[in-house]
Design a protein around this motif. Structure first.
Motif, PDB file in Angstrom:
ATOM      1  N   TYR A   1     -24.311 121.878   8.077  1.00 18.28           N
ATOM      2  CA  TYR A   1     -24.321 123.212   8.670  1.00 18.28           C
ATOM      3  C   TYR A   1     -22.922 123.819   8.689  1.00 18.28           C
ATOM      4  CZ  TYR A   1     -28.891 121.964  10.605  1.00 18.28           C
ATOM      5  OH  TYR A   1     -30.202 121.593  10.765  1.00 18.28           O
ATOM      6  N   VAL A   2     -22.881 125.142   8.708  1.00 22.92           N
ATOM      7  CA  VAL A   2     -21.632 125.817   9.078  1.00 22.92           C
ATOM      8  C   VAL A   2     -21.930 126.699  10.294  1.00 22.92           C
ATOM      9  CG1 VAL A   2     -20.487 125.837   6.838  1.00 22.92           C
ATOM     10  CG2 VAL A   2     -21.992 127.717   7.457  1.00 22.92           C
ATOM     11  N   ILE A   3     -20.973 126.753  11.193  1.00 24.74           N
ATOM     12  CA  ILE A   3     -21.144 127.545  12.408  1.00 24.74           C
ATOM     13  C   ILE A   3     -19.941 128.455  12.579  1.00 24.74           C
ATOM     14  CG2 ILE A   3     -21.305 127.461  14.928  1.00 24.74           C
ATOM     15  CD1 ILE A   3     -22.651 124.769  14.707  1.00 24.74           C
ATOM     16  N   CYS A   4     -20.213 129.661  13.072  1.00 28.29           N
ATOM     17  CA  CYS A   4     -19.102 130.525  13.452  1.00 28.29           C
ATOM     18  C   CYS A   4     -19.058 130.612  14.969  1.00 28.29           C
ATOM     19  CB  CYS A   4     -19.284 131.915  12.866  1.00 28.29           C
ATOM     20  SG  CYS A   4     -18.069 133.056  13.510  1.00 28.29           S
ATOM     21  N   ASN A   5     -17.914 130.323  15.508  1.00 34.74           N
ATOM     22  CA  ASN A   5     -17.705 130.406  16.945  1.00 34.74           C
ATOM     23  C   ASN A   5     -17.308 131.834  17.305  1.00 34.74           C
ATOM     24  OD1 ASN A   5     -16.893 130.152  19.598  1.00 34.74           O
ATOM     25  ND2 ASN A   5     -15.827 128.211  19.281  1.00 34.74           N
TER      26      ASN A   5
ATOM     27  N   GLY B   1     -20.902 122.333   1.183  1.00 40.11           N
ATOM     28  CA  GLY B   1     -22.240 121.892   0.783  1.00 40.11           C
ATOM     29  C   GLY B   1     -23.286 122.084   1.861  1.00 40.11           C
ATOM     30  N   ALA B   2     -23.165 123.177   2.640  1.00 41.04           N
ATOM     31  CA  ALA B   2     -24.156 123.465   3.680  1.00 41.04           C
ATOM     32  C   ALA B   2     -25.146 124.499   3.164  1.00 41.04           C
ATOM     33  CB  ALA B   2     -23.457 124.000   4.927  1.00 41.04           C
ATOM     34  N   ASP B   3     -26.375 124.449   3.673  1.00 43.36           N
ATOM     35  CA  ASP B   3     -27.321 125.479   3.265  1.00 43.36           C
ATOM     36  C   ASP B   3     -27.855 126.284   4.455  1.00 43.36           C
ATOM     37  OD1 ASP B   3     -28.949 123.661   4.452  1.00 43.36           O
ATOM     38  OD2 ASP B   3     -30.388 123.491   2.803  1.00 43.36           O
ATOM     39  N   GLU B   4     -27.312 126.007   5.641  1.00 43.92           N
ATOM     40  CA  GLU B   4     -27.752 126.741   6.816  1.00 43.92           C
ATOM     41  C   GLU B   4     -26.569 126.993   7.725  1.00 43.92           C
ATOM     42  OE1 GLU B   4     -31.535 124.667   8.101  1.00 43.92           O
ATOM     43  OE2 GLU B   4     -31.313 126.168   9.698  1.00 43.92           O
ATOM     44  N   GLY B   5     -26.603 128.146   8.378  1.00 40.59           N
ATOM     45  CA  GLY B   5     -25.489 128.452   9.270  1.00 40.59           C
ATOM     46  C   GLY B   5     -25.926 129.228  10.495  1.00 40.59           C
ATOM     47  N   TYR B   6     -25.077 129.191  11.509  1.00 40.50           N
ATOM     48  CA  TYR B   6     -25.317 129.951  12.731  1.00 40.50           C
ATOM     49  C   TYR B   6     -24.066 130.707  13.132  1.00 40.50           C
ATOM     50  CZ  TYR B   6     -29.541 127.211  13.622  1.00 40.50           C
ATOM     51  OH  TYR B   6     -30.780 126.643  13.535  1.00 40.50           O
ATOM     52  N   VAL B   7     -24.272 131.919  13.639  1.00 33.69           N
ATOM     53  CA  VAL B   7     -23.176 132.615  14.293  1.00 33.69           C
ATOM     54  C   VAL B   7     -23.515 132.611  15.780  1.00 33.69           C
ATOM     55  CG1 VAL B   7     -21.799 134.714  14.401  1.00 33.69           C
ATOM     56  CG2 VAL B   7     -23.014 134.143  12.293  1.00 33.69           C
ATOM     57  N   TYR B   8     -22.686 131.972  16.564  1.00 30.12           N
ATOM     58  CA  TYR B   8     -22.944 131.874  18.008  1.00 30.12           C
ATOM     59  C   TYR B   8     -22.162 132.998  18.705  1.00 30.12           C
ATOM     60  CZ  TYR B   8     -23.544 129.623  22.605  1.00 30.12           C
ATOM     61  OH  TYR B   8     -23.870 129.337  23.903  1.00 30.12           O
TER      62      TYR B   8
ATOM     63  N   ARG C   1     -28.166 132.571  10.560  1.00 31.82           N
ATOM     64  CA  ARG C   1     -28.860 133.108  11.729  1.00 31.82           C
ATOM     65  C   ARG C   1     -27.893 133.395  12.874  1.00 31.82           C
ATOM     66  NH1 ARG C   1     -32.130 128.567  11.033  1.00 31.82           N
ATOM     67  NH2 ARG C   1     -34.002 129.054   9.853  1.00 31.82           N
ATOM     68  N   ILE C   2     -28.356 134.227  13.792  1.00 29.55           N
ATOM     69  CA  ILE C   2     -27.556 134.521  14.988  1.00 29.55           C
ATOM     70  C   ILE C   2     -28.109 133.719  16.161  1.00 29.55           C
ATOM     71  CG2 ILE C   2     -26.891 136.327  16.627  1.00 29.55           C
ATOM     72  CD1 ILE C   2     -27.347 138.360  14.405  1.00 29.55           C
ATOM     73  N   LYS C   3     -27.217 133.162  16.969  1.00 31.69           N
ATOM     74  CA  LYS C   3     -27.620 132.533  18.226  1.00 31.69           C
ATOM     75  C   LYS C   3     -26.886 133.252  19.335  1.00 31.69           C
ATOM     76  CE  LYS C   3     -30.304 128.912  18.232  1.00 31.69           C
ATOM     77  NZ  LYS C   3     -31.594 128.807  18.743  1.00 31.69           N
ATOM     78  N   GLU C   4     -27.610 133.731  20.319  1.00 28.04           N
ATOM     79  CA  GLU C   4     -26.946 134.404  21.428  1.00 28.04           C
ATOM     80  C   GLU C   4     -26.558 133.415  22.508  1.00 28.04           C
ATOM     81  OE1 GLU C   4     -28.685 137.920  23.218  1.00 28.04           O
ATOM     82  OE2 GLU C   4     -29.573 138.397  21.269  1.00 28.04           O
ATOM     83  N   GLY C   5     -25.330 133.497  22.949  1.00 24.25           N
ATOM     84  CA  GLY C   5     -24.881 132.646  24.042  1.00 24.25           C
ATOM     85  C   GLY C   5     -25.563 133.063  25.334  1.00 24.25           C
ATOM     86  N   ALA C   6     -25.393 132.249  26.369  1.00 22.59           N
ATOM     87  CA  ALA C   6     -26.082 132.561  27.614  1.00 22.59           C
ATOM     88  C   ALA C   6     -25.121 132.600  28.796  1.00 22.59           C
ATOM     89  CB  ALA C   6     -27.200 131.552  27.859  1.00 22.59           C
ATOM     90  N   GLY C   7     -23.849 132.776  28.486  1.00 22.58           N
ATOM     91  CA  GLY C   7     -22.904 132.975  29.575  1.00 22.58           C
ATOM     92  C   GLY C   7     -22.356 131.687  30.159  1.00 22.58           C
TER      93      GLY C   7
END
Ligand SMILES: Cc1cc2nc3c(=O)[nH]c(=O)nc-3n(C[C@H](O)[C@H](O)[C@H](O)COP(=O)(O)O)c2cc1C
Ligand code: SF4
Ligand code: SF4
Ligand code: FES
Ligand code: FES
Lengths: 599, 164
Positions: free
Chosen positions: A192-196, A230-237, A276-282
């Motif tokens: 995975y790749v993630i954006c903080n 070599g990731a095929d899925e990612g999230y932006v948190y 995809r987008i993931k919404e934080g919850a505070g």
């Protein structure tokens, strides 16, 4: 872009700051005025992201001249269209006025706030319509991913990023290329790749600006990272407090999918990538990378011990690369123009630029992207226009709750990751809060401890209990109940918490206390041994107010303002404050027409 | 949600209908807990106990875990909230530019403390750490709207816009 057919472009800032000061109404009014004069086909109105100078908003730039208007109101639009658009005459009263010289400055390149800036991460922010992928593409966007996928191997991409010297903009400054190498080397069928984009640091808003003003640059940076590791899925948190950023990012993701830039077999290769987008919850601690991943997994966002690092065992136990928004935003430029060109800017150990959020007691607040290695003085005085209200500079806080406060004699320090650590501060996300003579440094330390204490997730004792103890001591000191030995106790607790906490929150929480103790120890001592607050900020330590009998004109205004009836006196006669009754609230001071009341 | 009007079952069904709709969009796994809670709170305005129990059942996670997550994140609320949510930034940039005066003004105007809701359920007051509009400090957010460069006077003006 169908630029050619328009004789002029009007950019209106549509970032969160300008929306709050009314840019939507300005835009409707402008469009009405243009329609009335049949100019809709000649003049193109573009809503952009943040220009970084939100305090002066709503902002507007008219091209091709590049005339910069600030604090524009809907009622100004008639004049702008009549005078500027039709007659070619600049509307003087809407220009930016230099706070030091008082001069009106028409062109935005000439404004001090922008003059020293050099933009890489923010290059498109404020210049393109973030909801229109074509505009990003027209500026050379998505060229880097095309180049990488068709001409470079994943390892070549990693090597280029390594060579560029790019370091993580999320706080720690870890070399990005090396991080990608770890994730690439890790064994795993799924990565995975993630954006903080949690941006929890109070006083920092550069990530929000990028998300709102140029979401595609982030998407492109993430695709490049995915290809490299070599990731095929990612999230932006993204933190939920950024509704506009989430909306713009959502639009951008859809457009990227429609244009075949996200999805299966990109550019006809066998590389596929879903984002995809993931919404934080505070929860501030969710900015910490392992807590963030726990949060994506649906759990409480509590940090996990490292190692294993995310590159080996990250999201759902799979190798994961996580970077900050601004870090990813630098990558397309590196791939497109090459590491060599990128390295020309900045210092040897810290290449490229950094976006700083300038806030506090300063004339020009806003976002400034500058080369690494610039001095604090240049940022605060040349770009920021110096301290406001004619006050004296006292300190600048850098790096948020993990950072430190630097005094006047550190203003000429050149700023990079390493120089800041040496003086007891850190880059953090790049928030710069400027403080003047009225700011009490003990109170600042208390403020940050209060923040970290309430954000501690509670998993480990030193952070949970230790910060509470430090906070209690600081609170005591600010109300005049400090004791001999408190400073030493604070220092001992600080060292303990730093060395035994599990995650960065606890490990850095004492920094604001340690740096203020290092540079402003005398202020602590004044609070503890003399029960005085040199800045005059700690209310419990202030003495009663007194009225200067000579100056008082006996207007009686202050008697009404006083909430505890501590002021007595007949009309037209000298008034007197009862020292014992006075609670030093200062209510009378603001009201007195002749400034007769002082402390 | 027991009731004595005789059509308890029908009421029950109506009460859970919005939740059922939210759940339809997910594959009912533990990883969806947070987004499900977020969407459910959008529907109900807060997270009532019965609803949390239903969520625990549907996602097949222990109730204690649901409760743990809800209490961990500041975004989730177990009590009904006001029609308008006022968030006052207490972040660093706002702190040094007088955020406490804005908070005091709000408290006084609404007659409630930080974290409370007015009796008529019109307003909930919350202090938060930073809303990312620091250039306009001091800043507040009312629902999704940001208002900046506030003074005690303009704070009252902003509030009046929502008092309606
Ligand atoms: C308490 C805490 C909060 C953090 N908050 C953030 C944040 O809001 N944004 C961010 O990018 N990194 C944050 N970090 C740093 C991340 O853990 C991580 O190092 C970073 O996302 C890595 O990206 P980079 O290498 O691109 O800097 C935080 C760390 C800690 C300990
Ligand atoms: S250091 Fe603090 S925030 Fe980090 S894991 Fe320990 S208790 Fe939680
Ligand atoms: S407001 Fe000033 S001038 Fe008027 S009575 Fe009070 S001290 Fe005197
Ligand atoms: S939002 Fe307009 S300049 Fe920042
Ligand atoms: S500190 Fe208040 S908006 Fe950032």
């Amino acid at each position: 872009m169908d630029q050619s057919i328009y004789r002029s472009h009007i950019l209106i800032c549509g970032g969160t700051g300008c929306v709050s000061s009314g840019c939507k109404e300005v835009r409707s009014s402008l469009e009405e005025e243009l329609a009335e004069r049949d100019l809709v086909n000649e003049i193109k109105v573009i809503e952009t992201g943040c220009h970084g100078f939100c305090e002066k908003g709503p902002l507007m730039i008219v091209y091709p001249e590049g005339v910069f208007y600030c604090k524009v109101q809907p009622e100004d639009m008639e004049e702008v269209v009549e005078e500027h658009i039709l007659k070619g005459k600049v509307v003087e009263r809407l220009l930016y006025t230099d706070p030091t010289t008082g001069e009106n400055i028409p062109s935005y390149q000439e404004i001090d706030f922008y003059k020293k800036q050099q933009r890489t991460a923010l290059i498109n922010c404020g210049y393109i319509d973030p909801e229109e992928i074509k505009e990003y593409i027209a500026t050379g966007g998505y060229e880097a991913i095309g180049k990488a996928l068709t001409e470079m191997t994943p390892q070549e991409v990693i090597d280029e990023v390594k060579e560029s010297g790019l370091r993580g903009r999320g706080g720690g400054g870890f070399p990005t290329g090396l991080k990608w190498q770890f994730a690439s080397d890790a064994e795993g069928d799924k990565k995975y790749v993630i954006c903080n984009a949690d941006e929890g640091d109070p006083g920092a808003f550069m990530d929000r600006s990028i998300l709102e003003g140029d979401p595609h640059v982030l998407i492109e940076g993430m695709i490049l990272a995915a290809y490299a590791v070599g990731a095929d899925e990612g999230y932006v948190y993204v933190r939920a407090e950024y509704p506009l950023a989430i909306k713009r990012l959502r639009v951008a993701l859809e457009q990227a999918e429609e244009n075949g830039l996200l999805g299966e077999n990109l550019f006809g290769t066998d590389f596929s990538f879903k984002l995809r987008i993931k919404e934080g919850a505070g929860a501030f601690v969710c900015g910490e990378e392992t807590a963030l991943m726990a949060s994506i997994e649906g759990e409480r966002g509590m940090p996990r011990p490292r190692p294993p690092f995310p590159a080996e065992k990250g999201l759902w136990g799979k190798p994961t690369n996580i970077n900050n928004v601004e870090t990813y935003a630098n990558v397309p430029a590196i791939i497109k123009e090459g590491a060599e060109a990128y390295k020309q800017v900045g210092t040897e150990g810290s290449t490229g630029t950094k976006v700083f959020a300038l806030t506090g007691k300063i004339n020009n607040t806003g976002l400034a992207e500058v080369p690494m290695g610039i001095t604090m003085r240049e940022i605060i005085y040349d770009i920021g226009g110096g301290i406001n209200e004619g006050k004296e500079f006292k300190a600048v806080q850098i790096g948020g709750p993990s950072g430190g406060c630097l005094p006047e004699d550190k203003l000429d320090l050149t700023i990079d990751y390493d120089s800041l650590l040496e003086v007891g501060a850190m880059m953090g996300s790049g928030g710069l809060v400027v403080m003047d003579e009225d700011t009490c440094m003990v109170d600042v330390a208390r403020f940050f401890l209060d923040f970290t204490q309430s954000e501690s997730c509670g998993k480990c004792t030193p952070c949970r209990i230790g910060t509470k103890q430090m906070l209690d001591i600081l609170e005591r000191i600010t109300v005049g109940e400090g004791q001999e030995g408190d400073i030493e106790l604070l220092e001992r607790l600080a060292e303990n918490i730093k060395s035994t906490s599990l995650c960065g929150l606890g490990q850095t929480a004492p920094n604001p206390v340690l740096s203020t103790l290092r540079y402003f120890r005398d202020e602590y001592e004044a609070h503890i041994y003399e029960q005085t607050c040199p800045a005059g900020a700690c209310e419990e330590l202030l003495g009663a107010y007194v009225i200067d009998g000579e100056a008082c004109v006996g207007c009686t205004v202050c008697t009404e303002a006083c909430p505890v009836d501590a002021i007595a006196g007949e009309a037209k006669e000298e008034h007197l404050i009862d020292e014992d009754a006075c609670i030093a609230c200062g209510a009378c001071v603001d009201k007195c027409p002749v400034d007769a009341i002082t402390q | 949600m027991a009731c004595s009007c005789g059509n308890a079952e029908e009421n029950q069904e109506k009460y859970f209908a919005p939740l059922k709709k939210v759940l339809e969009n997910y594959d009912k796994k533990a990883k969806d807990l947070i987004p499900v809670l977020q969407e459910t709170q959008e529907e109900y305005g807060y997270l009532p106990q019965e609803v949390l129990e239903e969520i625990a059942k549907s996602l097949r996670v222990p109730f204690s875990q649901v409760y743990g997550v809800v209490t961990f994140y500041s975004q989730f609320h177990l009590e009904p909230r006001g029609e308008n949510i006022i968030r006052i930034c207490m972040g660093t940039a706002c702190h040094v530019r007088g955020a406490d005066k804005v908070l005091d003004t709000m408290k006084e105007e609404l007659g409630i403390d930080d974290g409370e809701t007015t009796e008529d359920l019109k307003f909930t007051l919350e202090s938060v750490a930073c809303i990312g509009a620091c250039g306009l400090a001091p800043v507040i957010m009312v629902n999704d709207n940001t208002h900046g460069l506030l003074t005690p006077e303009t704070t009252v003006e902003v509030l009046d816009q929502y008092r309606g």
